[in-house]
Design a protein around this motif. Structure first.
Motif, PDB file in Angstrom:
ATOM      1  N   SER A 217       0.828  -1.204   0.000  1.00 63.78           N
ATOM      2  CA  SER A 217       0.000   0.000   0.000  1.00 63.78           C
ATOM      3  C   SER A 217       0.863   1.254   0.000  1.00 63.78           C
ATOM      4  O   SER A 217       0.596   2.217  -0.740  1.00 63.78           O
ATOM      5  CB  SER A 217      -0.929   0.005   1.224  1.00 63.78           C
ATOM      6  OG  SER A 217      -1.793  -1.108   1.216  1.00 63.78           O
ATOM      7  N   ALA A 218       1.902   1.252   0.834  1.00 66.31           N
ATOM      8  CA  ALA A 218       2.795   2.403   0.891  1.00 66.31           C
ATOM      9  C   ALA A 218       3.512   2.617  -0.444  1.00 66.31           C
ATOM     10  O   ALA A 218       3.690   3.749  -0.904  1.00 66.31           O
ATOM     11  CB  ALA A 218       3.813   2.218   2.019  1.00 66.31           C
ATOM     12  N   GLY A 219       3.907   1.516  -1.079  1.00 64.02           N
ATOM     13  CA  GLY A 219       4.573   1.635  -2.372  1.00 64.02           C
ATOM     14  C   GLY A 219       3.648   2.175  -3.445  1.00 64.02           C
ATOM     15  O   GLY A 219       4.060   2.953  -4.310  1.00 64.02           O
ATOM     16  N   PHE A 220       2.365   1.785  -3.375  1.00 60.65           N
ATOM     17  CA  PHE A 220       1.408   2.247  -4.383  1.00 60.65           C
ATOM     18  C   PHE A 220       1.114   3.741  -4.242  1.00 60.65           C
ATOM     19  O   PHE A 220       0.681   4.383  -5.200  1.00 60.65           O
ATOM     20  CB  PHE A 220       0.126   1.427  -4.263  1.00 60.65           C
ATOM     21  CG  PHE A 220      -0.423   0.980  -5.596  1.00 60.65           C
ATOM     22  CD1 PHE A 220       0.389   0.823  -6.708  1.00 60.65           C
ATOM     23  CD2 PHE A 220      -1.767   0.681  -5.737  1.00 60.65           C
ATOM     24  CE1 PHE A 220      -0.116   0.400  -7.928  1.00 60.65           C
ATOM     25  CE2 PHE A 220      -2.298   0.262  -6.955  1.00 60.65           C
ATOM     26  CZ  PHE A 220      -1.458   0.122  -8.052  1.00 60.65           C
ATOM     27  N   PHE A 221       1.320   4.304  -3.049  1.00 59.06           N
ATOM     28  CA  PHE A 221       1.233   5.751  -2.844  1.00 59.06           C
ATOM     29  C   PHE A 221       2.172   6.465  -3.813  1.00 59.06           C
ATOM     30  O   PHE A 221       1.820   7.477  -4.422  1.00 59.06           O
ATOM     31  CB  PHE A 221       1.592   6.095  -1.398  1.00 59.06           C
ATOM     32  CG  PHE A 221       1.726   7.570  -1.117  1.00 59.06           C
ATOM     33  CD1 PHE A 221       0.666   8.283  -0.588  1.00 59.06           C
ATOM     34  CD2 PHE A 221       2.921   8.241  -1.362  1.00 59.06           C
ATOM     35  CE1 PHE A 221       0.780   9.645  -0.316  1.00 59.06           C
ATOM     36  CE2 PHE A 221       3.055   9.595  -1.100  1.00 59.06           C
ATOM     37  CZ  PHE A 221       1.978  10.312  -0.572  1.00 59.06           C
ATOM     38  N   ARG A 286      12.080   3.852 -12.536  1.00 59.98           N
ATOM     39  CA  ARG A 286      11.405   5.150 -12.573  1.00 59.98           C
ATOM     40  C   ARG A 286      12.312   6.262 -12.050  1.00 59.98           C
ATOM     41  O   ARG A 286      12.352   7.362 -12.610  1.00 59.98           O
ATOM     42  CB  ARG A 286      10.119   5.104 -11.736  1.00 59.98           C
ATOM     43  CG  ARG A 286       8.934   4.454 -12.420  1.00 59.98           C
ATOM     44  CD  ARG A 286       7.671   4.749 -11.626  1.00 59.98           C
ATOM     45  NE  ARG A 286       6.514   4.032 -12.147  1.00 59.98           N
ATOM     46  CZ  ARG A 286       5.288   4.202 -11.715  1.00 59.98           C
ATOM     47  NH1 ARG A 286       5.050   5.068 -10.731  1.00 59.98           N
ATOM     48  NH2 ARG A 286       4.277   3.528 -12.223  1.00 59.98           N
ATOM     49  N   ALA A 287      13.010   5.988 -10.954  1.00 61.56           N
ATOM     50  CA  ALA A 287      13.927   6.988 -10.393  1.00 61.56           C
ATOM     51  C   ALA A 287      14.985   7.383 -11.410  1.00 61.56           C
ATOM     52  O   ALA A 287      15.302   8.574 -11.585  1.00 61.56           O
ATOM     53  CB  ALA A 287      14.577   6.447  -9.120  1.00 61.56           C
ATOM     54  N   ILE A 288      15.517   6.389 -12.102  1.00 57.13           N
ATOM     55  CA  ILE A 288      16.564   6.652 -13.098  1.00 57.13           C
ATOM     56  C   ILE A 288      16.011   7.450 -14.265  1.00 57.13           C
ATOM     57  O   ILE A 288      16.629   8.430 -14.737  1.00 57.13           O
ATOM     58  CB  ILE A 288      17.168   5.314 -13.579  1.00 57.13           C
ATOM     59  CG1 ILE A 288      17.891   4.621 -12.429  1.00 57.13           C
ATOM     60  CG2 ILE A 288      18.114   5.549 -14.760  1.00 57.13           C
ATOM     61  CD1 ILE A 288      18.320   3.199 -12.741  1.00 57.13           C
ATOM     62  N   VAL A 289      14.839   7.071 -14.770  1.00 53.16           N
ATOM     63  CA  VAL A 289      14.245   7.739 -15.924  1.00 53.16           C
ATOM     64  C   VAL A 289      13.932   9.204 -15.617  1.00 53.16           C
ATOM     65  O   VAL A 289      14.236  10.110 -16.412  1.00 53.16           O
ATOM     66  CB  VAL A 289      12.976   6.995 -16.381  1.00 53.16           C
ATOM     67  CG1 VAL A 289      12.192   7.819 -17.397  1.00 53.16           C
ATOM     68  CG2 VAL A 289      13.349   5.642 -16.976  1.00 53.16           C
ATOM     69  N   ILE A 290      13.321   9.466 -14.462  1.00 51.58           N
ATOM     70  CA  ILE A 290      12.975  10.843 -14.096  1.00 51.58           C
ATOM     71  C   ILE A 290      14.236  11.678 -13.891  1.00 51.58           C
ATOM     72  O   ILE A 290      14.318  12.833 -14.335  1.00 51.58           O
ATOM     73  CB  ILE A 290      12.098  10.867 -12.835  1.00 51.58           C
ATOM     74  CG1 ILE A 290      10.747  10.206 -13.123  1.00 51.58           C
ATOM     75  CG2 ILE A 290      11.884  12.298 -12.347  1.00 51.58           C
ATOM     76  CD1 ILE A 290       9.880  10.004 -11.888  1.00 51.58           C
ATOM     77  N   ALA A 291      15.236  11.107 -13.222  1.00 51.63           N
ATOM     78  CA  ALA A 291      16.490  11.832 -12.988  1.00 51.63           C
ATOM     79  C   ALA A 291      17.169  12.205 -14.305  1.00 51.63           C
ATOM     80  O   ALA A 291      17.664  13.322 -14.466  1.00 51.63           O
ATOM     81  CB  ALA A 291      17.431  10.995 -12.118  1.00 51.63           C
ATOM     82  N   VAL A 375      12.950  10.873  -5.094  1.00 49.94           N
ATOM     83  CA  VAL A 375      13.134  10.353  -3.731  1.00 49.94           C
ATOM     84  C   VAL A 375      12.083   9.294  -3.410  1.00 49.94           C
ATOM     85  O   VAL A 375      12.393   8.242  -2.832  1.00 49.94           O
ATOM     86  CB  VAL A 375      13.074  11.508  -2.710  1.00 49.94           C
ATOM     87  CG1 VAL A 375      13.073  10.959  -1.284  1.00 49.94           C
ATOM     88  CG2 VAL A 375      14.251  12.461  -2.910  1.00 49.94           C
ATOM     89  N   LEU A 376      10.842   9.546  -3.798  1.00 47.68           N
ATOM     90  CA  LEU A 376       9.777   8.584  -3.544  1.00 47.68           C
ATOM     91  C   LEU A 376      10.021   7.261  -4.281  1.00 47.68           C
ATOM     92  O   LEU A 376       9.699   6.190  -3.767  1.00 47.68           O
ATOM     93  CB  LEU A 376       8.427   9.170  -3.947  1.00 47.68           C
ATOM     94  CG  LEU A 376       7.873  10.274  -3.040  1.00 47.68           C
ATOM     95  CD1 LEU A 376       6.585  10.846  -3.626  1.00 47.68           C
ATOM     96  CD2 LEU A 376       7.636   9.749  -1.634  1.00 47.68           C
ATOM     97  N   SER A 377      10.574   7.327  -5.492  1.00 46.89           N
ATOM     98  CA  SER A 377      10.899   6.101  -6.225  1.00 46.89           C
ATOM     99  C   SER A 377      11.911   5.255  -5.465  1.00 46.89           C
ATOM    100  O   SER A 377      11.794   4.027  -5.398  1.00 46.89           O
ATOM    101  CB  SER A 377      11.460   6.444  -7.614  1.00 46.89           C
ATOM    102  OG  SER A 377      10.447   6.705  -8.527  1.00 46.89           O
ATOM    103  N   VAL A 378      12.903   5.916  -4.901  1.00 42.49           N
ATOM    104  CA  VAL A 378      13.921   5.198  -4.128  1.00 42.49           C
ATOM    105  C   VAL A 378      13.273   4.540  -2.909  1.00 42.49           C
ATOM    106  O   VAL A 378      13.558   3.375  -2.583  1.00 42.49           O
ATOM    107  CB  VAL A 378      15.051   6.155  -3.700  1.00 42.49           C
ATOM    108  CG1 VAL A 378      16.038   5.442  -2.785  1.00 42.49           C
ATOM    109  CG2 VAL A 378      15.779   6.707  -4.927  1.00 42.49           C
TER     110      VAL A 378
END
Length: 402
Positions: A217-221, A286-291, A375-378
């Motif tokens: 659930s926390a990850g889906f946030f 996702r973290a890598i792509v956005i960065a 940060v959220l992706s990490v």
């Protein structure tokens, strides 16, 4: 593993068309931000808050829609959701104040989406398909449904340019109303209940005591925060970088197109490999792509490359997340449990949509929200690593299907 498509074709086709209409229209809401804001002299925060509130209402209503679908069958829930969705779009076309926008785009459309999207539709598929085909079936329906996001975006832009945003919303309401006759293709029936069947309350107590469910659930946030921020604000961000509105529309369309391949691939891989491990990998990517996107100058090429990459990762989380829930808790209360997890997704969506507009109006830039997304992706990458798919240990209940 051979998937017998022909045996479930009408179920999957109906599910795909409903998802295509519901998500396709919703995916284009970001195109209304600029024309509606300009028409009424609003800042970006007003429209962004209305769409963020829509996601919050969607999330709050989702467990209840899911529980009703589990208990009484999904047909009535989907039909009711489609009706409210269409009414919300019609009322949105007449909105002249922030309160009217909040009631239409926020409340009515939000409740409508709770009855016509993933938790309810994938619950139907989860109940109908055998366990070995469940993940692939969910991926297939999600992928086909994602086609609507690709097709509807350029169509929505054309409607706005040719007829104005008010008429465009009326036409989209007519398309959403097509969900009602499509319900007949699903033929969903609730599973037979006996005195020993696990109740919704028992299922809720069980999942809330399970650490994997909390982590999921926390990850889906995080997923909700990212996809709604990007879906609403990417076109405006691209215009701010001195590119044309067509580039922003093409970017969202590419996300929808490659989302088809991403969700289908996730369904295939989820049938063969650990779904929590795949989710760990998706959030890291996702973290890598956005960065990478915010680290290089924004050009048409960089926008399109970003859209392709993030599109592949866009809703790949959905069949993997719902598949994990089904593996751990069974399918008896799948729509409700999926709805609870999706509530957290929509809380994240609220903050992603609203914070984007708030930060832009205060600072004139989206940079801070991009950094938060990384940060959220990490964090999500770390959260999904300890989750397992081992079924919960419980006393077998008569009539329960796992």
């Amino acid at each position: 593993m051979v998937f017998n498509f022909s045996h479930y074709k009408w179920l999957l086709i109906g599910s795909a068309f409903i998802l295509a209409l519901s998500l396709g229209v919703r995916h284009g809401f970001g195109l209304f931000l600029a024309p509606m804001s300009l028409s009424f002299g609003w800042g970006r925060e007003i429209f962004a808050f209305a769409i963020a509130f829509q996601n919050l209402i969607w999330g709050i209503a989702q467990p209840f829609s899911g529980a009703l679908a589990d208990r009484y069958g999904a047909g009535k829930v989907i039909a009711g959701g489609g009706f409210l969705y269409a009414c919300g779009l019609v009322l949105m076309s007449t909105a002249t104040s922030s309160s009217m926008l909040l009631m239409s785009a926020g409340v009515l459309v939000g409740i409508g989406l709770s009855g016509t999207t993933f938790s309810v539709i994938l619950g139907v598929i989860g109940r109908a398909l055998p366990i070995q085909s469940r993940s692939m079936g969910m991926g297939l329906a999600s992928a086909a449904g994602s086609l609507g996001q690709f097709v509807m975006l350029p169509g929505t832009l054309e409607l706005i340019q040719q007829f104005g945003w008010q008429s465009a919303l009326i036409i989209l309401a007519g398309l959403v109303a097509l969900i009602l006759p499509l319900v007949g293709m699903l033929k969903d029936r609730p599973l037979v209940r006996t005195a020993d069947t696990q109740t919704a309350g028992q299922a809720l107590q069980e999942c809330m005591a399970h650490p994997g469910f909390i982590l999921l659930s926390a990850g889906f946030f995080v997923c909700g925060f990212q996809v709604v921020f990007i879906g609403i604000h990417l076109p405006s961000y691209i215009i701010d970088q001195h590119l044309d509105v067509g580039t922003g529309t093409a970017a969202l369309a590419l996300i929808g197109l490659f989302n088809i391949f991403g969700t289908y691939t996730a369904g295939i891989f989820g049938a063969r490999y650990s779904k929590p491990r795949l989710l760990t990998m998706l959030y890291a990517l996702r973290a890598i792509v956005i960065a990478c996107f915010i680290a290089v100058p924004v050009t048409k090429l960089s926008v399109y490359c970003f859209s392709i990459a993030i599109g592949f990762l866009w809703l790949s989380t959905v069949p993997l997340t719902n598949g994990t829930i089904a593996s751990v808790f069974g399918v008896r209360n799948l729509s409700m449990l999926g709805g609870i997890v999706y509530f957290f997704h929509q809380v994240g969506a609220f903050f992603g949509g609203w914070l984007g507009g708030l930060v832009y109006d205060r600072t004139g830039s989206y940079d801070l929200v991009w950094y938060i997304s990384i940060v959220l992706s990490v964090i999500a990458t770390v959260l999904h690593w300890p989750i397992t798919e081992s079924p919960v240990e419980r006393r077998p209940r008569a009539g329960e299907v796992c």
